[in-house]
Scaffold this motif. Structure first.
Motif, PDB file in Angstrom:
ATOM      1  N   ALA A  25       6.641 -35.044 -83.754  1.00 20.33           N
ATOM      2  CA  ALA A  25       6.123 -34.250 -84.871  1.00 20.33           C
ATOM      3  C   ALA A  25       4.695 -33.787 -84.622  1.00 20.33           C
ATOM      4  CB  ALA A  25       6.192 -35.062 -86.162  1.00 20.33           C
ATOM      5  N   ALA A  26       3.904 -34.597 -83.917  1.00 20.36           N
ATOM      6  CA  ALA A  26       2.522 -34.226 -83.631  1.00 20.36           C
ATOM      7  C   ALA A  26       2.432 -33.239 -82.475  1.00 20.36           C
ATOM      8  CB  ALA A  26       1.701 -35.475 -83.313  1.00 20.36           C
ATOM      9  N   VAL A  27       3.389 -33.312 -81.555  1.00 19.17           N
ATOM     10  CA  VAL A  27       3.352 -32.469 -80.357  1.00 19.17           C
ATOM     11  C   VAL A  27       3.947 -31.090 -80.625  1.00 19.17           C
ATOM     12  CG1 VAL A  27       4.190 -32.262 -77.976  1.00 19.17           C
ATOM     13  CG2 VAL A  27       3.442 -34.477 -78.859  1.00 19.17           C
ATOM     14  N   ARG A  28       4.880 -31.005 -81.554  1.00 20.60           N
ATOM     15  CA  ARG A  28       5.606 -29.761 -81.785  1.00 20.60           C
ATOM     16  C   ARG A  28       4.695 -28.553 -82.068  1.00 20.60           C
ATOM     17  NH1 ARG A  28       8.305 -31.452 -85.678  1.00 20.60           N
ATOM     18  NH2 ARG A  28      10.036 -32.292 -84.447  1.00 20.60           N
ATOM     19  N   PRO A  29       3.746 -28.630 -83.026  1.00 15.93           N
ATOM     20  CA  PRO A  29       2.935 -27.429 -83.330  1.00 15.93           C
ATOM     21  C   PRO A  29       2.113 -26.917 -82.155  1.00 15.93           C
ATOM     22  CG  PRO A  29       2.804 -29.014 -85.131  1.00 15.93           C
ATOM     23  CD  PRO A  29       3.469 -29.720 -83.987  1.00 15.93           C
ATOM     24  N   PRO A  30       1.324 -27.753 -81.460  1.00 13.13           N
ATOM     25  CA  PRO A  30       0.564 -27.206 -80.327  1.00 13.13           C
ATOM     26  C   PRO A  30       1.456 -26.747 -79.179  1.00 13.13           C
ATOM     27  CG  PRO A  30       0.298 -29.593 -80.444  1.00 13.13           C
ATOM     28  CD  PRO A  30       0.970 -29.169 -81.709  1.00 13.13           C
ATOM     29  N   ALA A  31       2.605 -27.404 -78.982  1.00 13.77           N
ATOM     30  CA  ALA A  31       3.509 -26.979 -77.911  1.00 13.77           C
ATOM     31  C   ALA A  31       4.093 -25.602 -78.213  1.00 13.77           C
ATOM     32  CB  ALA A  31       4.620 -28.003 -77.724  1.00 13.77           C
ATOM     33  N   GLN A  32       4.373 -25.316 -79.482  1.00  9.53           N
ATOM     34  CA  GLN A  32       4.890 -23.999 -79.843  1.00  9.53           C
ATOM     35  C   GLN A  32       3.856 -22.911 -79.578  1.00  9.53           C
ATOM     36  OE1 GLN A  32       6.047 -24.992 -83.900  1.00  9.53           O
ATOM     37  NE2 GLN A  32       8.204 -24.688 -83.386  1.00  9.53           N
ATOM     38  N   LEU A  33       2.581 -23.254 -79.712  1.00 15.76           N
ATOM     39  CA  LEU A  33       1.527 -22.266 -79.473  1.00 15.76           C
ATOM     40  C   LEU A  33       1.439 -21.852 -78.012  1.00 15.76           C
ATOM     41  CD1 LEU A  33      -1.363 -23.588 -81.755  1.00 15.76           C
ATOM     42  CD2 LEU A  33       0.011 -21.535 -82.092  1.00 15.76           C
ATOM     43  N   LEU A  34       2.018 -22.652 -77.110  1.00 15.39           N
ATOM     44  CA  LEU A  34       2.031 -22.260 -75.698  1.00 15.39           C
ATOM     45  C   LEU A  34       2.917 -21.044 -75.457  1.00 15.39           C
ATOM     46  CD1 LEU A  34       2.287 -25.741 -73.927  1.00 15.39           C
ATOM     47  CD2 LEU A  34       0.265 -24.295 -74.166  1.00 15.39           C
ATOM     48  N   ARG A  35       3.836 -20.791 -76.381  1.00 15.83           N
ATOM     49  CA  ARG A  35       4.738 -19.638 -76.308  1.00 15.83           C
ATOM     50  C   ARG A  35       5.532 -19.638 -75.001  1.00 15.83           C
ATOM     51  NH1 ARG A  35       1.614 -14.353 -78.496  1.00 15.83           N
ATOM     52  NH2 ARG A  35       3.776 -13.642 -78.627  1.00 15.83           N
ATOM     53  N   GLU A  36       5.998 -20.822 -74.622  1.00 14.37           N
ATOM     54  CA  GLU A  36       6.831 -20.982 -73.431  1.00 14.37           C
ATOM     55  C   GLU A  36       8.191 -21.537 -73.847  1.00 14.37           C
ATOM     56  OE1 GLU A  36       6.129 -20.155 -70.377  1.00 14.37           O
ATOM     57  OE2 GLU A  36       3.983 -19.729 -70.523  1.00 14.37           O
ATOM     58  N   GLN A  37       9.157 -21.439 -72.967  1.00  8.48           N
ATOM     59  CA  GLN A  37      10.474 -22.019 -73.217  1.00  8.48           C
ATOM     60  C   GLN A  37      10.406 -23.509 -72.895  1.00  8.48           C
ATOM     61  OE1 GLN A  37      12.532 -19.071 -70.566  1.00  8.48           O
ATOM     62  NE2 GLN A  37      13.966 -18.930 -72.283  1.00  8.48           N
ATOM     63  N   LEU A  38      10.404 -24.343 -73.927  1.00  7.98           N
ATOM     64  CA  LEU A  38      10.211 -25.770 -73.753  1.00  7.98           C
ATOM     65  C   LEU A  38      11.230 -26.550 -74.561  1.00  7.98           C
ATOM     66  CD1 LEU A  38       6.316 -25.811 -74.245  1.00  7.98           C
ATOM     67  CD2 LEU A  38       7.524 -25.844 -72.060  1.00  7.98           C
ATOM     68  N   LEU A  39      11.524 -27.764 -74.096  1.00  7.24           N
ATOM     69  CA  LEU A  39      12.366 -28.714 -74.813  1.00  7.24           C
ATOM     70  C   LEU A  39      11.524 -29.937 -75.147  1.00  7.24           C
ATOM     71  CD1 LEU A  39      15.514 -28.539 -72.508  1.00  7.24           C
ATOM     72  CD2 LEU A  39      15.235 -27.418 -74.729  1.00  7.24           C
ATOM     73  N   LEU A  40      11.761 -30.516 -76.301  1.00  7.70           N
ATOM     74  CA  LEU A  40      10.977 -31.663 -76.764  1.00  7.70           C
ATOM     75  C   LEU A  40      11.913 -32.806 -77.130  1.00  7.70           C
ATOM     76  CD1 LEU A  40       8.216 -32.858 -77.732  1.00  7.70           C
ATOM     77  CD2 LEU A  40       8.701 -31.827 -79.957  1.00  7.70           C
ATOM     78  N   ALA A  41      11.601 -34.016 -76.639  1.00  8.38           N
ATOM     79  CA  ALA A  41      12.447 -35.175 -76.928  1.00  8.38           C
ATOM     80  C   ALA A  41      11.587 -36.439 -77.008  1.00  8.38           C
ATOM     81  CB  ALA A  41      13.514 -35.347 -75.853  1.00  8.38           C
TER      82      ALA A  41
END
Length: 275
Positions: A25-41
């Motif tokens: 939950a903490a990583v999701r917002p900044p990771a989305q700002l990278l605007r890359e194709q990413l998977l989170l687990a």
């Protein structure tokens, strides 16, 4: 693990994993700002893993190490409270880069056959920044800095992950450092990894504010501390953005842009929500 230094380059495709010492939950917002194709687990107690879906290092002319170092730096400076460890590998080398807040990144590299080419001091700094045990964990890391004919570069990364298991890291089954990017993506999706989709700046900003307000620094979003942090992020982000654009470095350009966005957002938020 046996060495495989005689494998062809095709057997060692480039790939990477980003290990964040935080909940998804903490990583999701900044990771989305990278605007890359990413998977989170999730990846253990207070750890999660970010798996690249795409392979930008194949198209942008940058090595995988530089690309993921830029991503790790961007995530770490946006979070400020949790470190990001980028594991990377290609046909010739493998290694890691640790980013933590505004501090200088620290990294270590092995040649494909497992020969260490990093500095021992870097490994000690790595252990200190992750708050590893200064005796037991550091002793467990020491073999990774010594020659070993039975351990190639990928075995070194697996060994590093094993040491981090002491502080809660537990990578999902099959998500092994050194595998191809395609296999990592398939494994992550099969185990229910979340696909991070870019939903536009408005939604990204709203998600970021929700995450920060719900965290330990929520009470400090306004006032003198917020303004100092915003100014520091702008001061660091603008020259980094200019440097990244000048070097045509996608990773560092992203890191600089993310810092600028966070700094400006912090200042605007303080002004709008201030008394």
């Amino acid at each position: 693990m046996n060495a495989t230094s005689g494998s062809s380059p095709d057997a060692r495709p480039a790939g990477a994993l980003l290990l964040c010492r935080a909940e998804p939950a903490a990583v999701r917002p900044p990771a989305q700002l990278l605007r890359e194709q990413l998977l989170l687990a999730p990846a253990g107690t207070e750890w999660c893993v970010v798996v690249p879906e795409g392979k930008p290092w194949l198209h942008g002319g940058e090595p995988v190490e530089r690309v993921v170092t830029g991503w790790a730096t961007a995530l770490a400076v946006s979070a400020a409270t949790w470190p990001v460890l980028a594991l990377w590998w290609d046909a010739d080398r493998a290694g890691f880069t640790l980013a933590a807040g505004f501090r200088r990144t620290v990294g270590y590299t092995w040649l494909a056959d497992g020969t260490p080419v990093g500095e021992d001091e870097a490994m000690r700094t790595f252990a200190a920044r992750l708050a590893l045990d200064p005796v037991l964990d550091v002793q467990a890391l020491e073999p990774l800095t010594r020659p070993d004919t039975d351990a190639d570069a990928h075995a070194r990364l697996v060994g590093l992950a094993a040491v981090l298991a002491r502080v809660g890291l537990a990578l999902p089954t099959g998500l092994t450092p050194g595998e191809s990017a395609d296999r990592l993506r398939s494994v992550a999706l099969a185990q229910g990894a979340e696909q991070l989709e870019w939903s536009g700046w408005r939604e990204a900003v709203r998600a970021e504010l929700d995450a920060v307000e719900g965290g330990p620094f929520g009470p400090y979003l306004r006032g003198r501390r917020a303004r100092l942090l915003g100014a520091a992020q702008l001061g660091a982000g603008l020259p980094l953005l200019a440097w990244g654009i000048g070097r045509r470095s996608g990773g560092w350009t992203t890191a600089g842009a993310l810092l600028v966005v966070h700094g400006a957002l912090g200042l605007v938020y303080d002004r709008l929500r201030g008394p």
